[in-house]
Design a protein around this motif. Structure first.
Motif, PDB file in Angstrom:
ATOM      1  N   PRO A 102       0.423  -1.188   0.416  1.00 33.25           N
ATOM      2  CA  PRO A 102       0.249   0.203  -0.207  1.00 33.25           C
ATOM      3  C   PRO A 102       1.418   1.289   0.106  1.00 33.25           C
ATOM      4  O   PRO A 102       1.755   1.107   0.920  1.00 33.25           O
ATOM      5  CB  PRO A 102      -1.025  -0.470   1.076  1.00 33.25           C
ATOM      6  N   GLU A 103       0.289   2.417  -0.609  1.00 30.72           N
ATOM      7  CA  GLU A 103       1.304   3.860  -0.519  1.00 30.72           C
ATOM      8  C   GLU A 103       0.971   4.863   0.283  1.00 30.72           C
ATOM      9  O   GLU A 103       1.607   5.318   0.407  1.00 30.72           O
ATOM     10  CB  GLU A 103       0.679   4.264  -1.892  1.00 30.72           C
ATOM     11  N   ALA A 104      -0.893   3.948   1.264  1.00 28.20           N
ATOM     12  CA  ALA A 104      -0.814   4.997   2.001  1.00 28.20           C
ATOM     13  C   ALA A 104      -1.410   4.414   3.586  1.00 28.20           C
ATOM     14  O   ALA A 104      -2.048   3.294   3.793  1.00 28.20           O
ATOM     15  CB  ALA A 104      -1.836   5.994   2.280  1.00 28.20           C
ATOM     16  N   LEU A 105      -0.075   4.583   4.947  1.00 26.62           N
ATOM     17  CA  LEU A 105      -0.409   3.855   6.006  1.00 26.62           C
ATOM     18  C   LEU A 105      -1.359   4.328   6.880  1.00 26.62           C
ATOM     19  O   LEU A 105      -1.040   5.905   7.150  1.00 26.62           O
ATOM     20  CB  LEU A 105       0.393   2.966   6.317  1.00 26.62           C
ATOM     21  N   PHE A 106      -2.254   3.921   7.250  1.00 19.45           N
ATOM     22  CA  PHE A 106      -3.155   4.731   9.119  1.00 19.45           C
ATOM     23  C   PHE A 106      -2.300   3.706   9.892  1.00 19.45           C
ATOM     24  O   PHE A 106      -2.872   2.816  10.125  1.00 19.45           O
ATOM     25  CB  PHE A 106      -4.502   5.216   8.381  1.00 19.45           C
ATOM     26  N   VAL A 107      -1.550   3.953  10.806  1.00 18.90           N
ATOM     27  CA  VAL A 107      -1.165   3.819  12.154  1.00 18.90           C
ATOM     28  C   VAL A 107      -1.435   3.889  13.085  1.00 18.90           C
ATOM     29  O   VAL A 107      -2.084   5.260  13.643  1.00 18.90           O
ATOM     30  CB  VAL A 107       0.442   3.588  12.633  1.00 18.90           C
ATOM     31  N   ALA A 108      -2.425   3.002  13.958  1.00 16.65           N
ATOM     32  CA  ALA A 108      -3.664   2.766  15.181  1.00 16.65           C
ATOM     33  C   ALA A 108      -2.717   4.061  16.043  1.00 16.65           C
ATOM     34  O   ALA A 108      -4.080   5.003  17.145  1.00 16.65           O
ATOM     35  CB  ALA A 108      -3.643   1.974  15.871  1.00 16.65           C
ATOM     36  N   ASN A 109      -1.106   4.055  16.305  1.00 16.31           N
ATOM     37  CA  ASN A 109      -0.960   4.574  17.886  1.00 16.31           C
ATOM     38  C   ASN A 109      -0.039   6.015  16.978  1.00 16.31           C
ATOM     39  O   ASN A 109       1.192   5.090  16.273  1.00 16.31           O
ATOM     40  CB  ASN A 109      -1.267   5.081  18.798  1.00 16.31           C
ATOM     41  N   ASP A 110       0.408   6.896  17.748  1.00 13.76           N
ATOM     42  CA  ASP A 110       1.818   7.320  17.081  1.00 13.76           C
ATOM     43  C   ASP A 110       3.134   6.481  17.736  1.00 13.76           C
ATOM     44  O   ASP A 110       4.733   6.573  17.430  1.00 13.76           O
ATOM     45  CB  ASP A 110       2.017   9.189  18.016  1.00 13.76           C
ATOM     46  N   HIS A 111       2.484   5.975  19.079  1.00 10.87           N
ATOM     47  CA  HIS A 111       4.369   5.366  19.521  1.00 10.87           C
ATOM     48  C   HIS A 111       4.418   4.510  18.559  1.00 10.87           C
ATOM     49  O   HIS A 111       5.783   3.784  18.789  1.00 10.87           O
ATOM     50  CB  HIS A 111       3.363   3.917  20.865  1.00 10.87           C
ATOM     51  N   MET A 112       3.117   3.854  17.768  1.00 11.34           N
ATOM     52  CA  MET A 112       4.017   2.782  16.669  1.00 11.34           C
ATOM     53  C   MET A 112       4.586   2.972  15.245  1.00 11.34           C
ATOM     54  O   MET A 112       5.121   2.608  14.276  1.00 11.34           O
ATOM     55  CB  MET A 112       2.520   1.941  16.374  1.00 11.34           C
ATOM     56  N   ALA A 113       4.261   3.882  15.397  1.00 12.20           N
ATOM     57  CA  ALA A 113       3.950   4.855  13.582  1.00 12.20           C
ATOM     58  C   ALA A 113       5.672   5.109  13.516  1.00 12.20           C
ATOM     59  O   ALA A 113       6.030   5.532  12.670  1.00 12.20           O
ATOM     60  CB  ALA A 113       2.899   5.897  13.607  1.00 12.20           C
ATOM     61  N   VAL A 114       5.601   5.704  15.078  1.00 12.42           N
ATOM     62  CA  VAL A 114       7.003   5.914  14.709  1.00 12.42           C
ATOM     63  C   VAL A 114       8.317   4.649  14.037  1.00 12.42           C
ATOM     64  O   VAL A 114       9.120   5.231  13.644  1.00 12.42           O
ATOM     65  CB  VAL A 114       7.743   6.210  16.321  1.00 12.42           C
ATOM     66  N   ALA A 115       7.691   3.687  14.532  1.00 16.27           N
ATOM     67  CA  ALA A 115       8.568   2.592  14.662  1.00 16.27           C
ATOM     68  C   ALA A 115       8.253   1.781  13.476  1.00 16.27           C
ATOM     69  O   ALA A 115       9.356   1.755  12.502  1.00 16.27           O
ATOM     70  CB  ALA A 115       7.834   1.694  14.977  1.00 16.27           C
ATOM     71  N   VAL A 116       6.828   2.877  12.677  1.00 15.65           N
ATOM     72  CA  VAL A 116       6.846   1.489  11.461  1.00 15.65           C
ATOM     73  C   VAL A 116       7.539   2.433  10.121  1.00 15.65           C
ATOM     74  O   VAL A 116       7.982   2.576   9.665  1.00 15.65           O
ATOM     75  CB  VAL A 116       5.050   1.811  11.281  1.00 15.65           C
ATOM     76  N   MET A 117       8.008   3.769  10.855  1.00 13.65           N
ATOM     77  CA  MET A 117       8.549   4.926   9.817  1.00 13.65           C
ATOM     78  C   MET A 117       9.858   4.453  10.162  1.00 13.65           C
ATOM     79  O   MET A 117      10.446   4.606   8.635  1.00 13.65           O
ATOM     80  CB  MET A 117       8.558   6.502  10.472  1.00 13.65           C
ATOM     81  N   ASP A 118      10.521   4.649  10.735  1.00 16.28           N
ATOM     82  CA  ASP A 118      11.952   3.635  10.326  1.00 16.28           C
ATOM     83  C   ASP A 118      12.027   2.531   9.922  1.00 16.28           C
ATOM     84  O   ASP A 118      13.174   2.470   9.215  1.00 16.28           O
ATOM     85  CB  ASP A 118      12.237   3.370  12.168  1.00 16.28           C
ATOM     86  N   VAL A 119      11.576   1.550  10.298  1.00 18.19           N
ATOM     87  CA  VAL A 119      11.642   0.362   9.145  1.00 18.19           C
ATOM     88  C   VAL A 119      11.286   0.560   7.773  1.00 18.19           C
ATOM     89  O   VAL A 119      12.148   0.511   6.937  1.00 18.19           O
ATOM     90  CB  VAL A 119      10.492  -0.889   9.473  1.00 18.19           C
ATOM     91  N   ALA A 120      10.166   1.400   7.759  1.00 17.35           N
ATOM     92  CA  ALA A 120      10.023   2.344   6.294  1.00 17.35           C
ATOM     93  C   ALA A 120      11.473   2.670   5.686  1.00 17.35           C
ATOM     94  O   ALA A 120      11.958   2.081   4.259  1.00 17.35           O
ATOM     95  CB  ALA A 120       8.986   2.779   5.769  1.00 17.35           C
ATOM     96  N   ARG A 121      11.147   3.882   6.261  1.00 16.11           N
ATOM     97  CA  ARG A 121      12.843   3.979   5.772  1.00 16.11           C
ATOM     98  C   ARG A 121      14.625   3.291   5.442  1.00 16.11           C
ATOM     99  O   ARG A 121      14.845   3.261   4.667  1.00 16.11           O
ATOM    100  CB  ARG A 121      12.479   5.421   6.997  1.00 16.11           C
TER     101      ARG A 121
END
Lengths: 357, 357
Positions: free
Chosen positions: A244-263
DNA sequence: GTTCATATTGCATACGTATGCAAATTTGTA
DNA sequence: TACAAATTTGCATACGTATGCAATATGAAC
């Protein structure tokens, strides 16, 4: 029981009374707001109290008045950066009302029954539950005992317990609208905990919001509101051929981690290759290295509402369930591609607020 | 006092006694560990207690036993992400000892006298102070009252109060050694709070460590352990024509902010243009977007030591000051240029540990 | 069964404070 | 100054529990 008998009992009101030449009940009335005491007697008592180093015994007072002025706050963990902020604000708001915060935290199994037994033994005046729930029998017990309970950022299917939440479903829907308006064609959702009301509502809102735009194909993984699990979920989702090209992550605590993985693991550019939206708008979402577009939770107002409900119910004795639902805003930063319209400036922040609302 | 008289007092031990056909003191002994009670009587009491929904009144017990089993934890703020972790761990460790955490937080002026009055009124069994201090007269009062106090991650010039810290001075020196060994020629230090022992020691260690290598020219700004002030300090320091190429920031909470300023406002590459080292090794330092090389504080062991001291002193009644000083490690990540040697792998982490130590 | 040591039990009391209530004192008004 | 009303005060008591101590019960040895 432990050995130590060396904790000195402290100066008593009887000792102050003897020193001031008045009765013990005059001393008590001096320290009881609204009680009848003459200026002259008050001064004598206060002088003696100061000289002797008297500090009223809140334990004894609690026993007599059936009021501990203690509020139990139950937060299973503080890892999610939303909760330390909440806790600090609660400390402040409760102290302002002359209540004290008995904290129960650091229990991993999320089973709050032993915790509940302990806090009930302390005859707390109220209970605030964050990131944990209350069984219906314990809820009944609180109702019977006349102890107000407020769920913070959480609801139950039964409306029997008071709660303070935000419109998580509308939040999810707003995020869907935002991502669709930004031109995204494929979508993913990294969920929190499957049995949590906040996750359910955010997910539902997102799915429904996408469906309203004719989009029914959403990739879903579960992050359990945990950094480690969110990383795993992100790896799984970003490894798909139909990523997917757009992600909604259920909270910022996880979003930070997801962004690190993606980048750093997938070499994706944010937001060019992948747009990402979080929830809560906690500290790190605002840091420049992340700049996460996030649905804000108005933390201070939520805490105010929580303490408001508690104080009203303690004062009135009427503990019928009350629900406060507050609105957040979708704060736009740099983590997601932008729609061509609907972004306004509010209090020095960019907010997504399309015309129809 | 508030109005509400609707909080029900709860089932008493006398009611359980009547129901079970024994005395109130048999009920009490049933719930007092180590007290003499026959199996037969115990069963009867427990059955009645369960049927009536009895929960012992910890308030009444505290009054009689002179033991509240409450430990006051004073943390002025939770913004520095080190402290939520500490708090969670304290919650866990204290609960394991059947103590309960009365939290005082959210007061900005750092004046803990009103807080102190409140906690003393609750006749707490012990006090843990983090990010705040204790005047000598209040310290005396605790000693007189036989209440153990432990300073967490802090010391005072007087040794009269127990403390648990790490070797901040040696930490600062280790960081100096590391940066010098990495080939850096110019250095800066962004300080915490000028009146805090941890800052003083870290700064001193860093300065002395550099001096030992013949470096006496260190640029210093103060960040007050605050994100905003750290940003300001970073801008000031990085705007200098003689900008240092290696920075030690007094804690990670500020280091994160400094890194954002360096990268996004000054366009500096980390560590190519600027090396950066923090202190504490808290959550965000470990996140991939930051990857801050940081002197770790062994948080769990510090909490263990703190609770250990408290429990010993409560049990023995001997509250003579005790000091536990623990070692941390310089955890090497990506924020600073590396020396050619001295880096070893320990528990899945890179540690800087030069040969002489 | 008897004796002795140990365990168990209930009674009476205390912990430190707030409060109901009657008595004493003070205040305000005519 | 007298009287009524309001305020203040101290006494006695209660809150719910733990514990010292004397009386009683139990278990083991002889």
């Amino acid at each position: 029981m432990d050995g130590g008998v060396n904790k000195k009992p402290g100066v008593t009101s009887s000792q102050v009374a003897g020193h001031a030449g008045v009765s013990q009940s005059a001393v008590s009335r001096t320290f009881t707001p609204g009680a009848s005491i003459s200026s002259k007697t008050r001064q004598k008592v206060l002088a003696s109290a100061k000289e002797l180093g008297y500090r009223p015994n809140a334990i004894a007072r609690s026993l007599i008045t059936n009021r501990s002025r203690i509020i139990a706050v139950v937060m299973a963990y503080l890892e999610n950066l939303f909760y330390p902020d909440v806790l600090e604000e609660l400390g402040r708001a409760l102290a302002a009302e002359n209540y004290h915060l008995l904290l129960f935290t650091g229990f991993m199994d999320r089973d709050s029954d032993p915790v509940f037994d302990q806090l009930m033994q302390y005859r707390v005046d109220g209970i605030i539950l964050a990131s944990t729930s209350l069984s219906s029998e314990l809820s009944e017990e609180c109702a019977t005992a006349g102890i107000p309970v407020v769920l913070f950022n959480r609801t139950t299917e039964r409306d029997a317990v008071s709660s303070v939440t935000t419109r998580n479903r509308e939040g999810g829907k707003r995020i869907a609208d935002f991502l669709v308006a930004g031109g995204h064609k494929s979508f993913g959702y990294i969920a929190g905990l499957e049995n949590s009301s906040t996750n359910r509502d955010r997910q539902q809102g997102f799915i429904e919001g996408l469906a309203a735009h004719g989009i029914t194909d959403v990739v879903i993984e579960t992050g359990n509101y945990s950094r480690i699990d969110a990383e795993t979920a992100a790896r799984k989702m970003l490894s798909r051929p139909d990523r997917p090209e757009a992600l909604f992550v259920a909270n910022d605590h996880m979003a930070v981690a997801v962004m690190d993985v993606a980048r750093y693991e997938f070499g994706l550019n944010i937001p060019q290759d992948l747009s990402l939206v979080g929830y809560d708008d906690v500290g790190p979402a605002r840091w420049t290295s992340y700049g996460i577009t996030s649905m804000s939770q108005p933390l201070k107002r939520m805490v105010e509402a929580t303490v408001d409900i508690l104080m009203d119910q303690i004062a009135s004795g009427d503990i019928e369930a009350e629900h406060r639902i507050l609105n957040g805003d979708l704060v736009v930063r740099t983590s997601a591609r932008l729609p061509s319209s609907g972004i306004v400036e509010r209090d020095g922040q960019q907010i997504y607020r399309p015309r129809e609302s």
